[in-house]
Structure formats: structure tokens, C-alpha cells
Design a protein around this motif. Sequence first.
Motif, mmCIF file in Angstrom:
data_model
loop_
_atom_site.group_PDB
_atom_site.id
_atom_site.type_symbol
_atom_site.label_atom_id
_atom_site.label_comp_id
_atom_site.label_asym_id
_atom_site.label_seq_id
_atom_site.Cartn_x
_atom_site.Cartn_y
_atom_site.Cartn_z
ATOM 1 N N UNK A 105 0.813 -1.280 0.089
ATOM 2 C CA UNK A 105 -0.018 0.051 -0.146
ATOM 3 C C UNK A 105 0.953 1.201 -0.038
ATOM 4 N N UNK A 106 2.019 1.195 0.858
ATOM 5 C CA UNK A 106 2.980 2.527 0.906
ATOM 6 C C UNK A 106 3.672 2.639 -0.295
ATOM 7 N N UNK A 107 3.863 1.598 -1.178
ATOM 8 C CA UNK A 107 4.718 1.570 -2.301
ATOM 9 C C UNK A 107 3.725 2.392 -3.348
ATOM 10 N N UNK A 164 6.053 5.810 -1.724
ATOM 11 C CA UNK A 164 7.154 5.876 -0.490
ATOM 12 C C UNK A 164 8.160 4.861 -0.527
ATOM 13 N N UNK A 165 9.374 5.211 0.021
ATOM 14 C CA UNK A 165 10.390 4.401 -0.003
ATOM 15 C C UNK A 165 10.130 3.436 1.482
ATOM 16 N N UNK A 166 10.200 2.117 1.065
ATOM 17 C CA UNK A 166 9.684 1.000 1.901
ATOM 18 C C UNK A 166 10.971 0.073 2.322
ATOM 19 N N UNK A 196 10.041 -2.362 -5.604
ATOM 20 C CA UNK A 196 11.005 -1.364 -5.149
ATOM 21 C C UNK A 196 10.907 -1.323 -3.398
ATOM 22 N N UNK A 197 10.453 -2.523 -2.987
ATOM 23 C CA UNK A 197 10.557 -2.618 -1.671
ATOM 24 C C UNK A 197 11.979 -3.186 -1.246
#
Length: 416
Positions: A164-166, A170-172, A202-203
Motif C-alpha cells: 500500500x505504501x509503495x 514511498x520508500x519502504x 521497489x521494497x
Amino acid sequence: MESKQRCIIIGASHAAAQLAPVLRQRGWAGIISMISNEYYLPYHRPPLSKDYLAGIKSLEQMLIRSPEVYRKSNISISMGVTATSIDRTNKQLILDDGASLEYDKLVITTGARVRKIDIPGADLKGVFYLRNLNNAQKIKPFTGSDKRAVIIGGGYIGLETAAALRKLDMQVTVLEALPGILQRVTAPEVADFFARTHREEGVEIVTNEQAIAITGDKKVASVECLSGADYPADIVIIGIGVIPNVELAAEAGLHIDNGIKVDEYARTNDVDILAAGDCTSHFNPIYQRQMRLESVQNAQDQASVVANTLCGKLKPYAALPWFWSDQYDLKLQIAGLCQGYTDIVIRGDIKGSRHFSVFYLQEDKLLAVDAVNSPQEFMLGKRLILQGNSMDAGQLADENIALRGLLASSPVTANA
């Protein structure tokens, strides 16, 4: 049924939202009251770490039932109050506002709460847990493009939150203390697939990394780990499991066994007190063992059993557990419980696609199925598990053999 009988439901959970109107539909003519320590009608909790956090769904869209349903069924809901004790002798429920309510039947649906982390800095501004709507609302102002999030815990909640944050750019970073994510709940091959997918999205996933402190001057700045590594953060979200809310029941003398112990009809050791949902422990006849489940399915199915029991229509609870998780474009559907498996069978390309299923076998007995973007394998897998016949691993793996052809000729009906 006596129209003056009073049924009080403690907790505005999935189980409560299922129970209250179904109880009325099945013939309960008396009073139905729900006690909630939140200020909202019962809502779906799984979207909190998915669509709500990503800004896709509002509270109104997450309500399990509309206000009109409760009104039409003459169900009263008291919000913002907490049950503090149960007086079984006088059949009274004591509330934190000093009120006491008499009951004829009491149903405990208090769910579970987050397991807290005990490290320095855990109370800093910007450190959160994600279990209820208040948590999610407080998290939202800390989200945004290019902000840095560190998630402590590589279970499903942590991974869903990461996805959800990606979506919010956001950088996670996900920190997992064990050698791999999802280690307690799935096969290494499935865990590797999800780790790879998150990295492709990207996590940053870091395993064998134990958080020992959260640093910052009033507000979180970073997470320090036992390895000596330090991970910068604008927000920290902790997802390291939950604890069933059994204290109220335990203090009242109800039997506890990793949850409020109930029989196949959802009854406690007090004939007038029943329980349903994440807070309960029951004997599952399919797996022949006592268990506590954290799932919407269990809460709803068990609540229906409670409604039947209260209305004198005894029907035992014997449902197959199932779960789901949404991450990015992946819909993972899980049928059954994989604990105790000796072999797995992979159907499809787990390394090169986002569409496959994994079957968990104990010798030749099918225990569980993980289906990723494979709804048909999930549905047929549930039926195969309930069928209980010996399974041939080669046939399960062969995509040229239809799973439907492996079903017995007689239909499977046991709560499938």
C-alpha cells in the motif's frame, strides 16, 4: 422465544456484525444489544492495510453493514464504551461508564489486539501499529511521496502495508528477524516468490535483522538493529502479530486455551455465554486439533453457529479455514492449514509468472492450498481437502490434468 430476553454482544467486530442481524433473521425476538469500544459501526479490517491506507476506500465503503440494516433489525449499538467485568452470578455486564446491563445470553466477540514491541523509542511520534481504523487514520498524515517507511515484521500485514505504501510512492524497508518472510505460515518457495515480487516493486526486504531501538528526538528518525545497521525512517509501522482479547472472559472464570475455549456450538463453559471470532479457541474436526484462527471467514462462520445455538437450532461448526491477502496485482487465496506438511507440489510457473498454486501434502493427504491469482485452484483445492482422499503429486502438478477430474463423484458439502 421470549420477546423480553436480552442478548448482549461484546465487541463490534466482524463476528458481531454477522451475528446481530442473522440472530434476528433466525428467530430471536428479544433485545439485541452490541457494545463497542470504538466510535464506528463494524467495518472491514483487512482493507486497512490495503485500500484504506492507499486512499482507495473510505470508511463508508468499508462498513460491513449499513446503518439501515441494524435499524431495521432493531439492534441497538452503544459506542465508545468498554465492558470491564462479567457478573455471571447475577448475569450482569459491567461497563466502564459505571452502567450495568442485565443479560440472558452474552456473546463475546472481542477479537485480538496488536502485540507490542518492547524496545527503546517505541513510543516516539511516528511509530504505529495497524489493527483498527484509528491506527490507520493516524498513519495517513505520515505518508506521502518520497517519505521513508520502515516496517518491522515480514508477515502478511507487514507485506500488505508495504504494498500500500509503495502505491503512494514511498520508500519502504521491511525488517524481518527470522531468516525469511512469512516463515511461520508458508513454504520457502512461496515466501521467496513474495520477497522477489516486493523487491521488483521497489521494497527493500532485510531478513535476519532484529530491531533493538527506534531513535529520534521526539519524532522517529531511524531504526537501529542488532547487526549494527541503521535504517532511516519518517514513519515506522510494527506488525509482529496479535494477542487474543481474553482477559474479560478469564476474569469471569471462563476456560481459556490460547483463546476463549468454545465447543462445536460456540458455547463456553457457561451455558449462557458464547463466543466467536479471533478471541476463541475451538476443536477443528477436519484437522483434529484445537486451534485459534485469525480470519474473517472464521469470525463469520462461527457467528452463524452462535445465532443457530441461541435460537435452539444446534449446528456444529466444522468449517475449513481459509484466508486471503492482496498485494499489488496479486490475490493470494489460502485454503486449509499447512502446518505439518511433508511435501509441496507447485502447479504453474512460480519463478516466471504471477499465476500459480502450491499444494501442501502430509504424505499423500492434502492439507492446504496457496493459490496466487488462481481462483479456480483455490475453490477446487477446498473441495479436494474436504474430500480427504489420497492425492497423487504428479497429477496435482500436471496442468494438463484438470483438478476437477480429481474430485470424487460424491459431492462435498461440509461447510465448503
